[in-house]
Scaffold this motif. Structure first.
Motif, short mmCIF file in Angstrom:
data_model
loop_
_atom_site.label_atom_id
_atom_site.label_comp_id
_atom_site.label_asym_id
_atom_site.label_seq_id
_atom_site.Cartn_x
_atom_site.Cartn_y
_atom_site.Cartn_z
N ASP A 180 33.39 27.88 -13.71
CA ASP A 180 32.91 28.01 -12.34
C ASP A 180 34.09 28.03 -11.37
O ASP A 180 34.14 28.84 -10.45
N ALA A 181 35.05 27.14 -11.62
CA ALA A 181 36.26 27.09 -10.77
C ALA A 181 37.07 28.37 -10.91
O ALA A 181 37.63 28.87 -9.92
N LEU A 182 37.13 28.92 -12.12
CA LEU A 182 37.85 30.18 -12.33
C LEU A 182 37.21 31.31 -11.54
O LEU A 182 37.91 32.10 -10.88
N ARG A 183 35.89 31.38 -11.57
CA ARG A 183 35.18 32.44 -10.83
C ARG A 183 35.41 32.29 -9.33
O ARG A 183 35.67 33.27 -8.62
N ILE A 184 35.36 31.05 -8.84
CA ILE A 184 35.58 30.81 -7.42
C ILE A 184 37.00 31.17 -7.02
O ILE A 184 37.24 31.82 -6.00
N GLU A 185 37.97 30.77 -7.84
CA GLU A 185 39.38 31.03 -7.53
C GLU A 185 39.66 32.52 -7.46
O GLU A 185 40.39 32.98 -6.57
N LEU A 186 39.11 33.30 -8.39
CA LEU A 186 39.38 34.73 -8.43
C LEU A 186 38.52 35.53 -7.45
O LEU A 186 38.73 36.72 -7.28
N SER A 187 37.54 34.87 -6.82
CA SER A 187 36.65 35.57 -5.87
C SER A 187 37.02 35.31 -4.42
O SER A 187 36.32 35.76 -3.52
N GLN A 188 38.11 34.59 -4.19
CA GLN A 188 38.42 34.11 -2.84
C GLN A 188 38.48 35.23 -1.80
O GLN A 188 37.97 35.09 -0.70
N ASN A 189 39.11 36.33 -2.15
CA ASN A 189 39.32 37.41 -1.17
C ASN A 189 38.39 38.60 -1.40
O ASN A 189 38.68 39.70 -0.94
N ALA A 190 37.30 38.36 -2.11
CA ALA A 190 36.41 39.48 -2.46
C ALA A 190 35.04 39.30 -1.82
O ALA A 190 34.52 38.19 -1.74
N SER A 191 34.46 40.40 -1.37
CA SER A 191 33.10 40.36 -0.81
C SER A 191 32.06 40.58 -1.90
O SER A 191 30.98 40.01 -1.86
N THR A 193 31.80 40.94 -6.28
CA THR A 193 32.55 40.78 -7.54
C THR A 193 31.66 41.05 -8.74
O THR A 193 30.43 40.96 -8.67
N ASN A 194 32.32 41.34 -9.83
CA ASN A 194 31.64 41.49 -11.12
C ASN A 194 32.59 40.93 -12.19
O ASN A 194 33.72 41.38 -12.32
N PHE A 195 32.12 39.93 -12.90
CA PHE A 195 32.95 39.28 -13.92
C PHE A 195 32.46 39.65 -15.31
O PHE A 195 31.28 39.49 -15.63
N LYS A 196 33.38 40.15 -16.13
CA LYS A 196 33.06 40.48 -17.52
C LYS A 196 33.96 39.67 -18.45
O LYS A 196 35.18 39.65 -18.28
N TYR A 197 33.33 39.01 -19.41
CA TYR A 197 34.05 38.17 -20.37
C TYR A 197 33.87 38.75 -21.77
O TYR A 197 32.75 38.87 -22.26
N TYR A 198 34.98 39.12 -22.39
CA TYR A 198 34.95 39.76 -23.70
C TYR A 198 35.35 38.75 -24.77
O TYR A 198 36.42 38.14 -24.68
N THR A 199 34.49 38.58 -25.76
CA THR A 199 34.78 37.59 -26.80
C THR A 199 34.17 38.00 -28.12
O THR A 199 33.19 38.77 -28.16
N GLY A 200 34.75 37.50 -29.19
CA GLY A 200 34.20 37.75 -30.52
C GLY A 200 33.01 36.85 -30.79
O GLY A 200 32.99 35.69 -30.36
N TYR A 218 25.16 31.48 -17.28
CA TYR A 218 24.69 30.64 -16.18
C TYR A 218 25.69 30.66 -15.02
O TYR A 218 25.29 30.60 -13.84
N GLN A 219 26.97 30.77 -15.35
CA GLN A 219 28.02 30.86 -14.32
C GLN A 219 28.22 32.28 -13.82
O GLN A 219 29.20 32.58 -13.15
N ARG A 220 27.29 33.18 -14.15
CA ARG A 220 27.27 34.56 -13.66
C ARG A 220 28.38 35.43 -14.24
O ARG A 220 28.95 36.29 -13.57
N TYR A 221 28.71 35.19 -15.50
CA TYR A 221 29.61 36.08 -16.23
C TYR A 221 28.77 37.02 -17.09
O TYR A 221 27.78 36.60 -17.69
N GLU A 222 29.18 38.27 -17.12
CA GLU A 222 28.56 39.21 -18.05
C GLU A 222 29.36 39.13 -19.36
O GLU A 222 30.55 39.41 -19.39
N VAL A 223 28.70 38.70 -20.43
CA VAL A 223 29.39 38.46 -21.70
C VAL A 223 29.24 39.69 -22.59
O VAL A 223 28.13 40.14 -22.86
#
Length: 322
Positions: A180-191, A193-200, A218-223
């Protein structure tokens, strides 16, 4: 009778024999006195040496005991210093985490205020529309639908996260990541956003991985799940096609005016970064310093080191001083 008294008597006896032998002119008695005197002198020397050695032994023993006491005090002092050092580190870490928590809350407050402002604007629009004539409402609604289409075409900050790369980076920093903190930190200057998380993803998926993916959603990442295969040595596993999938998505989704945040230090992404930059897209790379490709850092428009923001991203935990 003490040894010193015996030596004194022997010495006296020796002197007596020597004097008597000289007076009565008896060489044997005189020789006996001389031999006895020599023995007394030798014995006295030996006793003296033994006494000196005993004193030295006592002094050495006392010195050893004093040294042991000093060593014990030194070890106790060293342990106290170690405890104080740990307490200091704990307090410093706690202070940093409190500060990071405050920054997170401040940013969340800004996000909430922005959301409230947007909702108020929408509410004002619908109130005005409701007060107008029905035919005007239809026109305004049409205008609003056009506005929505226009907004949907606005620029977006697209965040692509290489899950394996991020996981290794977090392990190296020895923190537990707050997504959640990562999403907030990377969204600071954005109106937008879209977060995609790639994992095995294992097949079948285990409970731990399922909970983790549910948490990300739940934290609004597209996995985006990718297959995992065993390496030839059969001692480890590899996610198949994650870099390729990220590259394909970036090329296919990013348009002029967008911003891209790539959470990975892998140099394989250099061609992709250069391609979207030709479209007028700003690319920010987020990675751990020791895991960031030098060439990728030179190509990127901006670089954010996880090392520098780790206390903003770490989950807050209570620390007990040792």
């Amino acid at each position: 009778m003490k040894l010193t008294q015996a030596i004194s008597l022997t010495a006296g006896f020796s002197v007596g024999c020597i004097i008597t032998g000289s007076i009565i002119k008896q060489p044997m008695l005189r020789s006996l006195g001389e031999l006895t005197g020599f023995g007394a002198i030798s014995l006295g020397v030996i006793v003296k040496l033994n006494s000196v050695n005993a004193d030295k032994e006592k002094q050495l023993t006392a010195f050893k005991q004093e040294n042991i006491c000093l060593q014990t005090k030194f070890e106790k002092t060293q342990n106290e210093l170690n405890k104080l050092g740990k307490k200091f580190q704990t307090q410093d870490t706690r202070q940093r985490l409190h500060l990071a928590n405050i920054q997170k809350l401040q940013h969340q407050q800004k996000v909430v205020l922005a959301t409230v402002t947007t909702l108020e604007q929408k509410l004002d629009f619908y109130e005005k529309a409701a007060s107008e004539k029905p035919e005007n409402i239809k026109v305004n609604l049409n205008k609003n639908s056009v506005l929505s289409v226009t907004q949907s075409q606005e620029s977006m900050t697209r965040v692509y996260i290489d899950g394996n790369n991020l996981s290794f980076a977090v392990d190296g920093l020895q923190i537990e990541l707050d997504y959640d903190a990562l999403r907030i930190e990377l969204s600071q200057n954005a109106s937008r956003t879209n977060f995609k998380y790639y994992t095995g993803i294992h097949s079948p998926m285990n409970d731990g991985q399922r909970r983790f993916i549910d948490y990300l959603k739940y934290q609004r990442y597209e996995v985006i799940g990718l297959p995992i295969l065993a390496r030839p040595d059969s001692k480890s596993f590899k996610t198949v096609g994650d870099d390729v999938k990220i590259a394909v998505d970036i090329i296919g989704e990013v348009k002029k005016g967008d911003d891209v945040i790539l959470v990975s230090g892998d140099g394989d992404f250099i061609p992709v970064v250069e391609e979207v930059q030709r479209r007028g897209v700003k690319v920010t790379v987020v990675a751990k310093k020791s895991m960031l490709s030098e060439q990728l850092s030179q190509v990127a428009d901006e670089v954010i080191y996880l090392d520098d923001i780790q206390y903003k991203l770490a989950k807050y935990r209570k620390f007990d001083a040792a």
